[in-house]
Scaffold this motif. Sequence first.
Motif, PDB file in Angstrom:
ATOM      1  N   GLU A  20     -34.850  60.264 -37.250  1.00 42.19           N
ATOM      2  CA  GLU A  20     -35.311  61.049 -38.392  1.00 42.19           C
ATOM      3  C   GLU A  20     -35.493  60.172 -39.624  1.00 42.19           C
ATOM      4  O   GLU A  20     -36.467  60.335 -40.386  1.00 42.19           O
ATOM      5  N   LYS A  21     -34.583  59.224 -39.830  1.00 43.10           N
ATOM      6  CA  LYS A  21     -34.685  58.320 -40.975  1.00 43.10           C
ATOM      7  C   LYS A  21     -35.981  57.502 -40.900  1.00 43.10           C
ATOM      8  O   LYS A  21     -36.724  57.400 -41.891  1.00 43.10           O
ATOM      9  N   LEU A  22     -36.253  56.932 -39.728  1.00 45.70           N
ATOM     10  CA  LEU A  22     -37.444  56.120 -39.571  1.00 45.70           C
ATOM     11  C   LEU A  22     -38.704  56.980 -39.635  1.00 45.70           C
ATOM     12  O   LEU A  22     -39.738  56.544 -40.149  1.00 45.70           O
ATOM     13  N   TYR A  23     -38.619  58.194 -39.116  1.00 44.01           N
ATOM     14  CA  TYR A  23     -39.765  59.103 -39.154  1.00 44.01           C
ATOM     15  C   TYR A  23     -40.176  59.387 -40.596  1.00 44.01           C
ATOM     16  O   TYR A  23     -41.372  59.398 -40.921  1.00 44.01           O
ATOM     17  N   ARG A  24     -39.207  59.600 -41.473  1.00 47.20           N
ATOM     18  CA  ARG A  24     -39.512  59.889 -42.874  1.00 47.20           C
ATOM     19  C   ARG A  24     -40.169  58.706 -43.571  1.00 47.20           C
ATOM     20  O   ARG A  24     -40.873  58.878 -44.570  1.00 47.20           O
ATOM     21  N   GLU A  25     -39.928  57.502 -43.077  1.00 45.69           N
ATOM     22  CA  GLU A  25     -40.501  56.303 -43.688  1.00 45.69           C
ATOM     23  C   GLU A  25     -41.958  56.078 -43.300  1.00 45.69           C
ATOM     24  O   GLU A  25     -42.649  55.265 -43.919  1.00 45.69           O
ATOM     25  N   TYR A  29     -50.451  59.274 -41.172  1.00 46.64           N
ATOM     26  CA  TYR A  29     -51.240  59.040 -39.957  1.00 46.64           C
ATOM     27  C   TYR A  29     -50.343  58.652 -38.785  1.00 46.64           C
ATOM     28  O   TYR A  29     -50.602  59.021 -37.628  1.00 46.64           O
ATOM     29  N   ARG A  30     -49.243  57.912 -39.082  1.00 46.47           N
ATOM     30  CA  ARG A  30     -48.347  57.487 -38.013  1.00 46.47           C
ATOM     31  C   ARG A  30     -47.499  58.659 -37.532  1.00 46.47           C
ATOM     32  O   ARG A  30     -47.215  58.786 -36.345  1.00 46.47           O
ATOM     33  N   ARG A  31     -47.070  59.525 -38.454  1.00 44.43           N
ATOM     34  CA  ARG A  31     -46.316  60.708 -38.040  1.00 44.43           C
ATOM     35  C   ARG A  31     -47.136  61.565 -37.083  1.00 44.43           C
ATOM     36  O   ARG A  31     -46.620  62.103 -36.104  1.00 44.43           O
ATOM     37  N   LYS A  32     -48.424  61.703 -37.389  1.00 43.90           N
ATOM     38  CA  LYS A  32     -49.296  62.498 -36.529  1.00 43.90           C
ATOM     39  C   LYS A  32     -49.374  61.898 -35.135  1.00 43.90           C
ATOM     40  O   LYS A  32     -49.359  62.630 -34.130  1.00 43.90           O
ATOM     41  N   LYS A  33     -49.434  60.573 -35.062  1.00 44.14           N
ATOM     42  CA  LYS A  33     -49.473  59.906 -33.763  1.00 44.14           C
ATOM     43  C   LYS A  33     -48.171  60.126 -33.006  1.00 44.14           C
ATOM     44  O   LYS A  33     -48.179  60.424 -31.801  1.00 44.14           O
ATOM     45  N   ILE A  34     -47.038  59.982 -33.700  1.00 48.38           N
ATOM     46  CA  ILE A  34     -45.733  60.191 -33.073  1.00 48.38           C
ATOM     47  C   ILE A  34     -45.611  61.613 -32.562  1.00 48.38           C
ATOM     48  O   ILE A  34     -45.163  61.858 -31.426  1.00 48.38           O
ATOM     49  N   ASP A  35     -46.028  62.569 -33.370  1.00 45.69           N
ATOM     50  CA  ASP A  35     -45.922  63.981 -32.991  1.00 45.69           C
ATOM     51  C   ASP A  35     -46.794  64.318 -31.787  1.00 45.69           C
ATOM     52  O   ASP A  35     -46.552  65.325 -31.109  1.00 45.69           O
ATOM     53  N   GLY A  36     -47.796  63.503 -31.524  1.00 43.13           N
ATOM     54  CA  GLY A  36     -48.713  63.785 -30.429  1.00 43.13           C
ATOM     55  C   GLY A  36     -48.144  63.504 -29.056  1.00 43.13           C
ATOM     56  O   GLY A  36     -48.731  63.923 -28.047  1.00 43.13           O
ATOM     57  N   PHE A  37     -47.000  62.801 -29.003  1.00 43.22           N
ATOM     58  CA  PHE A  37     -46.405  62.490 -27.703  1.00 43.22           C
ATOM     59  C   PHE A  37     -45.520  63.640 -27.237  1.00 43.22           C
ATOM     60  O   PHE A  37     -44.741  64.201 -28.008  1.00 43.22           O
ATOM     61  N   ALA A  49     -42.759  51.123 -32.967  1.00 45.82           N
ATOM     62  CA  ALA A  49     -43.926  50.318 -33.335  1.00 45.82           C
ATOM     63  C   ALA A  49     -44.294  50.538 -34.792  1.00 45.82           C
ATOM     64  O   ALA A  49     -44.603  49.586 -35.525  1.00 45.82           O
ATOM     65  N   GLY A  50     -44.247  51.791 -35.242  1.00 48.67           N
ATOM     66  CA  GLY A  50     -44.558  52.082 -36.640  1.00 48.67           C
ATOM     67  C   GLY A  50     -43.559  51.445 -37.586  1.00 48.67           C
ATOM     68  O   GLY A  50     -43.934  50.910 -38.642  1.00 48.67           O
ATOM     69  N   ALA A  51     -42.266  51.514 -37.232  1.00 45.26           N
ATOM     70  CA  ALA A  51     -41.228  50.908 -38.076  1.00 45.26           C
ATOM     71  C   ALA A  51     -41.388  49.393 -38.132  1.00 45.26           C
ATOM     72  O   ALA A  51     -41.212  48.771 -39.189  1.00 45.26           O
TER      73      ALA A  51
END
Length: 216
Positions: A20-25, A29-37, A49-51
């Motif tokens: 959750e900490k890394l997700y908020r950072e 566009y990257r959150r959308k990609k993460i949410d797509g999995f 990869a985003g971090a």
Amino acid sequence: MTVTTYYADAGTLGDPALFEKLYREQPQYRRKKIDGFRFMKDRVLSIGAGALLQRVLDIHDVREREPVFGPYGKPSIGEIHFNLSHSGERVMCTVSDAEVGCDVEMVTDIDLEIARRYFFGTEYRSIIDSGDGDARKDTFFRLWTLKESFMKATGLGFQIPLDSFCVSLDDTVTVEQHVDDREYFLREFRVESGYRYACCSLDPDIDEHMIPISLV
């Protein structure tokens, strides 16, 4: 700017609080990609990869975080070209001021029929001639990472058939291709057993070492 490659262990990022900490950072566009999995293991690698990219942009003092996407979806940020890859519990990022591509693969059991059907003929032969089962697996993933890094560096990715270009594993690793009239340079890395890493760039000045980064 030297072509520089970074890698990180994403194995601990499944911890809910850290995730959750890394997700908020991450930028939107990257959150959308993460949410797509669909599966958590894929979301963990994507956030890793985003971090890693965020850490690398900090290292290179790049303030802009929103990318511009090429015609086939390959991103760049400002003057920085970058590429990301992940496999198993590893993530990697290569950056340059020239086009780049990178790939990491966890070495696993293989189906040589894939190489026979889809690789260039001499590549398949180099796998067969490399030795026993473990040697063949290693050669397969050497070729796979080098080939995928080249395809990503062109910006075309899997629009390019795997058997339409040839990677040679001679003393100097090279690619023979007719995708475009540019010269591409390849480098492979082996920093641990169980994984193969490679990158490709239009810039011949490629750092021979990868740099480890902590994501926690």
